[in-house]
Design an enzyme around this catalytic site. Structure first.
Site, PDB file in Angstrom:
ATOM      1  CG  HIS A 145      28.993 138.025  39.593  1.00  0.00           C
ATOM      2  ND1 HIS A 145      28.805 139.217  40.263  1.00  0.00           N
ATOM      3  CD2 HIS A 145      28.433 138.197  38.361  1.00  0.00           C
ATOM      4  CE1 HIS A 145      28.158 140.064  39.476  1.00  0.00           C
ATOM      5  NE2 HIS A 145      27.917 139.477  38.310  1.00  0.00           N
ATOM      6  CD  GLU A 146      28.410 135.735  35.427  1.00  0.00           C
ATOM      7  OE1 GLU A 146      27.196 135.753  35.136  1.00  0.00           O
ATOM      8  OE2 GLU A 146      29.130 136.756  35.373  1.00  0.00           O
ATOM      9  CG  HIS A 149      23.826 137.271  37.511  1.00  0.00           C
ATOM     10  ND1 HIS A 149      23.097 138.383  37.855  1.00  0.00           N
ATOM     11  CD2 HIS A 149      25.042 137.720  37.097  1.00  0.00           C
ATOM     12  CE1 HIS A 149      23.836 139.470  37.661  1.00  0.00           C
ATOM     13  NE2 HIS A 149      25.018 139.106  37.203  1.00  0.00           N
ATOM     14  CD  GLU A 223      25.982 142.742  37.289  1.00  0.00           C
ATOM     15  OE1 GLU A 223      27.071 142.296  37.717  1.00  0.00           O
ATOM     16  OE2 GLU A 223      25.231 142.088  36.561  1.00  0.00           O
TER      17      GLU A 223
END
Length: 298
Positions: A145-146, A149, A223
């Site tokens: 997930h990071e 980003h 997100e």
């Protein structure tokens, strides 16, 4: 005390950068006698608006390390750190970016964040609490997930959006202050009166609230994309399992600059419009409804 010092340092840097830029570009005063020069005002708002967002972006990695005490892993000291390095390296390669710096910060609460000025100069950090409370597959999904980003360029995109919002907040607040001071109160003195300053501050607060609603709406959309990317990099079931695990835990608090890029965030005291993250169940539902062939890093 440390956060106050970092806040003051950041604002000093913003003012210095803005003043230097204005001198280089030859931007004059927006208040000329009793008249408002809209061209100069717009340039003033543009410079200060973007100076704030881009100075924060440029200092983001350093600020993150200082405010959270995150320790960058240069040489793995144990099997967990070695696994973190190898996992982020593998995910970064799959996402097509340079491997971010990997760090661990000491916090009993589970969270993780990404920051950095560019895709190829970034930092991914996880808390010790997250490492202890999640399975390895779940941690891998959080890392994905990071990394998503970073690969999606979310830090730069948010900085650009914030710069635009800051510009219009400053610009319209000063116009409102001018109208109140010169038209309604009929002040004919040159320069800034006390009324102008007070109305300017109040208008910036009110317009800033509206700008925050726009920024948080965009953050929530972002997100969902990061979850999609995390599922692509670490597996859809792992990403869903990580989000379900987060439903059972209280997320760790992060400094404002990193909060929007954490894996989750505490509920806003001001309502849903000011949330940086969607509800975890909404994120799970969105992933479950996404076919595997549509999972990707944008």
């Amino acid at each position: 005390m440390k956060r106050i010092g970092l806040f003051l340092l950041t604002n000093i840097a913003v003012i210095a950068v803005a003043m230097i830029t204005m001198n280089i570009l030859g931007v004059g005063s927006y208040m000329q006698g009793t008249s408002l020069n809209l061209n100069n005002l717009f340039m003033f708002a543009l410079i200060f608006g973007f100076a704030g967002s881009f100075v924060s972006l440029a200092m983001s990695k350093w600020m993150a390390k200082m405010s959270t005490g995150a320790q960058v892993i240069t040489v793995a000291r144990n099997a967990d750190e070695q696994w973190l390095l190898e996992t982020v390296q593998r995910q970064a390669a799959k996402a097509g970016i340079k491997t971010p710096e990997v760090a661990v910060y000491n916090s009993p609460e589970p969270n993780a964040f990404a920051t950095g000025m560019t895709k190829n100069s970034s930092l991914v950090a996880v808390s010790t609490g997250l490492m202890r409370s999640m399975t390895q597959n779940e941690v891998e999904a959080v890392l994905g997930h990071e990394v998503a980003h970073v690969a999606n360029g979310d830090m730069v995109t948010m900085a650009l959006l914030q710069g635009v919002l800051n510009t219009f907040v400053i610009f319209f607040a000063k116009i409102v202050a001018y109208v109140v001071d010169r038209v309604i109160l009929k002040n004919e003195e040159e320069g800034h009166s006390l009324a102008f300053i007070v109305v300017d501050i109040v208008a910036q607060i009110l317009f800033g609230i509206l700008a925050s609603i726009v920024a948080m709406w965009f953050s929530r959309k972002r997100e969902f994309h990061a979850d999609n990317g995390g599922a692509y990099l670490a597996g859809k079931e792992n990403m869903i399992a990580a989000l379900r695990r987060l439903q059972t835990m209280q997320p760790g608090e992060l400094p404002d600059q990193m909060a929007a890029f954490g894996i989750s965030a505490k509920k806003s005291s001001f309502g849903d419009l000011f949330k940086s993250h969607p509800d975890l169940q909404d994120r799970i539902d969105a992933l479950q409804a996404t076919p595997n062939e549509q999972l990707k890093v944008a």
